[in-house]
Scaffold this motif. Sequence first.
Motif, PDB file in Angstrom:
ATOM      1  N   ALA A  66      68.932  19.392  53.388  1.00  0.00           N
ATOM      2  CA  ALA A  66      70.399  19.369  53.388  1.00  0.00           C
ATOM      3  C   ALA A  66      70.954  19.811  54.732  1.00  0.00           C
ATOM      4  CB  ALA A  66      70.935  20.280  52.279  1.00  0.00           C
ATOM      5  N   VAL A  67      72.194  19.408  54.958  1.00  0.00           N
ATOM      6  CA  VAL A  67      72.961  19.904  56.096  1.00  0.00           C
ATOM      7  C   VAL A  67      74.220  20.548  55.539  1.00  0.00           C
ATOM      8  CG1 VAL A  67      72.033  18.174  57.688  1.00  0.00           C
ATOM      9  CG2 VAL A  67      74.188  17.706  56.510  1.00  0.00           C
ATOM     10  N   ARG A  68      74.706  21.570  56.227  1.00  0.00           N
ATOM     11  CA  ARG A  68      75.901  22.275  55.736  1.00  0.00           C
ATOM     12  C   ARG A  68      76.812  22.615  56.901  1.00  0.00           C
ATOM     13  NH1 ARG A  68      72.210  26.423  55.276  1.00  0.00           N
ATOM     14  NH2 ARG A  68      72.494  27.933  56.940  1.00  0.00           N
ATOM     15  N   HIS A  69      78.065  22.836  56.574  1.00  0.00           N
ATOM     16  CA  HIS A  69      79.059  23.261  57.560  1.00  0.00           C
ATOM     17  C   HIS A  69      78.640  24.623  58.105  1.00  0.00           C
ATOM     18  CE1 HIS A  69      82.841  24.546  59.301  1.00  0.00           C
ATOM     19  NE2 HIS A  69      83.244  23.283  59.235  1.00  0.00           N
ATOM     20  N   PRO A  70      78.677  24.812  59.424  1.00  0.00           N
ATOM     21  CA  PRO A  70      78.185  26.068  59.995  1.00  0.00           C
ATOM     22  C   PRO A  70      78.986  27.309  59.606  1.00  0.00           C
ATOM     23  CG  PRO A  70      79.220  24.719  61.685  1.00  0.00           C
ATOM     24  CD  PRO A  70      79.144  23.874  60.447  1.00  0.00           C
ATOM     25  N   ASP A  71      80.220  27.143  59.144  1.00  0.00           N
ATOM     26  CA  ASP A  71      81.036  28.294  58.758  1.00  0.00           C
ATOM     27  C   ASP A  71      80.882  28.673  57.285  1.00  0.00           C
ATOM     28  OD1 ASP A  71      82.018  28.351  61.353  1.00  0.00           O
ATOM     29  OD2 ASP A  71      83.822  27.211  60.847  1.00  0.00           O
ATOM     30  N   ASP A  72      80.187  27.855  56.511  1.00  0.00           N
ATOM     31  CA  ASP A  72      80.072  28.114  55.079  1.00  0.00           C
ATOM     32  C   ASP A  72      78.975  29.148  54.797  1.00  0.00           C
ATOM     33  OD1 ASP A  72      82.096  26.372  54.609  1.00  0.00           O
ATOM     34  OD2 ASP A  72      80.841  24.776  53.806  1.00  0.00           O
ATOM     35  N   PRO A  73      79.143  29.930  53.742  1.00  0.00           N
ATOM     36  CA  PRO A  73      78.126  30.926  53.390  1.00  0.00           C
ATOM     37  C   PRO A  73      76.859  30.254  52.887  1.00  0.00           C
ATOM     38  CG  PRO A  73      79.754  30.756  51.642  1.00  0.00           C
ATOM     39  CD  PRO A  73      80.245  29.884  52.778  1.00  0.00           C
ATOM     40  N   TYR A  74      75.770  31.006  52.977  1.00  0.00           N
ATOM     41  CA  TYR A  74      74.505  30.517  52.427  1.00  0.00           C
ATOM     42  C   TYR A  74      73.632  31.716  52.096  1.00  0.00           C
ATOM     43  CZ  TYR A  74      72.414  31.440  56.996  1.00  0.00           C
ATOM     44  OH  TYR A  74      71.973  32.048  58.144  1.00  0.00           O
ATOM     45  N   ASP A  75      72.658  31.466  51.231  1.00  0.00           N
ATOM     46  CA  ASP A  75      71.720  32.497  50.809  1.00  0.00           C
ATOM     47  C   ASP A  75      70.586  32.571  51.832  1.00  0.00           C
ATOM     48  OD1 ASP A  75      70.354  34.346  49.062  1.00  0.00           O
ATOM     49  OD2 ASP A  75      69.091  32.656  48.442  1.00  0.00           O
ATOM     50  N   LYS A  76      70.446  33.699  52.489  1.00  0.00           N
ATOM     51  CA  LYS A  76      69.428  33.843  53.537  1.00  0.00           C
ATOM     52  C   LYS A  76      68.001  33.761  52.982  1.00  0.00           C
ATOM     53  CE  LYS A  76      72.350  36.458  56.746  1.00  0.00           C
ATOM     54  NZ  LYS A  76      73.169  35.342  56.982  1.00  0.00           N
ATOM     55  N   ASP A  77      67.811  34.089  51.701  1.00  0.00           N
ATOM     56  CA  ASP A  77      66.471  34.019  51.104  1.00  0.00           C
ATOM     57  C   ASP A  77      66.013  32.590  50.826  1.00  0.00           C
ATOM     58  OD1 ASP A  77      66.107  36.785  51.118  1.00  0.00           O
ATOM     59  OD2 ASP A  77      67.056  37.014  49.155  1.00  0.00           O
ATOM     60  N   SER A  78      66.969  31.700  50.545  1.00  0.00           N
ATOM     61  CA  SER A  78      66.590  30.314  50.238  1.00  0.00           C
ATOM     62  C   SER A  78      67.022  29.336  51.319  1.00  0.00           C
ATOM     63  CB  SER A  78      67.197  29.886  48.903  1.00  0.00           C
ATOM     64  OG  SER A  78      68.603  29.757  49.023  1.00  0.00           O
ATOM     65  N   GLY A  79      68.003  29.749  52.129  1.00  0.00           N
ATOM     66  CA  GLY A  79      68.553  28.854  53.139  1.00  0.00           C
ATOM     67  C   GLY A  79      69.565  27.879  52.583  1.00  0.00           C
ATOM     68  N   THR A  80      69.874  27.985  51.302  1.00  0.00           N
ATOM     69  CA  THR A  80      70.752  27.046  50.623  1.00  0.00           C
ATOM     70  C   THR A  80      72.172  27.594  50.544  1.00  0.00           C
ATOM     71  OG1 THR A  80      68.897  26.274  49.302  1.00  0.00           O
ATOM     72  CG2 THR A  80      71.082  25.791  48.458  1.00  0.00           C
ATOM     73  N   GLY A  81      73.141  26.719  50.807  1.00  0.00           N
ATOM     74  CA  GLY A  81      74.533  27.134  50.751  1.00  0.00           C
ATOM     75  C   GLY A  81      75.294  26.456  49.630  1.00  0.00           C
TER      76      GLY A  81
END
Length: 162
Positions: free
Chosen positions: A77-92
């Motif tokens: 996946a790709v995500r907006h750089p300002d959006d939060p994400y879970d550092k343990d999974s890398g998923t936002g």
Amino acid sequence: MTSTPAPTPPSAPTPVHWKLVVDAGDPHAQADFWAAALGYEVEDNSALIERLLQLGALPAAATVDFHGRAAFRDLIAVRHPDDPYDKDSGTGPGRRLLFQRVPEAKTVKNRIHLDLHPGEGRRDSEVERLEGLGASALRHVKEPAGEWVVMADPEGNEFCVH
């Protein structure tokens, strides 16, 4: 005489997190293209993948090396750089595009597509930049409602630049 209490107004629904899933022959190449096209970041799921490998919950064959780190073989996946994400999974949970490997090639027009809005007076330079990333301009549209360029990403998925 007893009165009936007024009905309780329905509460607003809790917003639902979503992601747009795109079928792809090469999800990693698509992720690279769209990250560059949108100024997004490719999600880094390597910490999660390493944990799953250590637990035996994920076979090594389900992973690939992607830019020097472990990635899922069939999705990214790709995500907006300002959006939060879970550092343990890398998923936002924010604005995301998920590319998943499918065996068949795209054969018909998309039923859903992205409209990109680079800003006033920037359409032509944005089209040129996207072509440099591997997109193709399919047609220029000029209608009373507006003007835009219909493009295709490297796997043929249509999108518009306004």
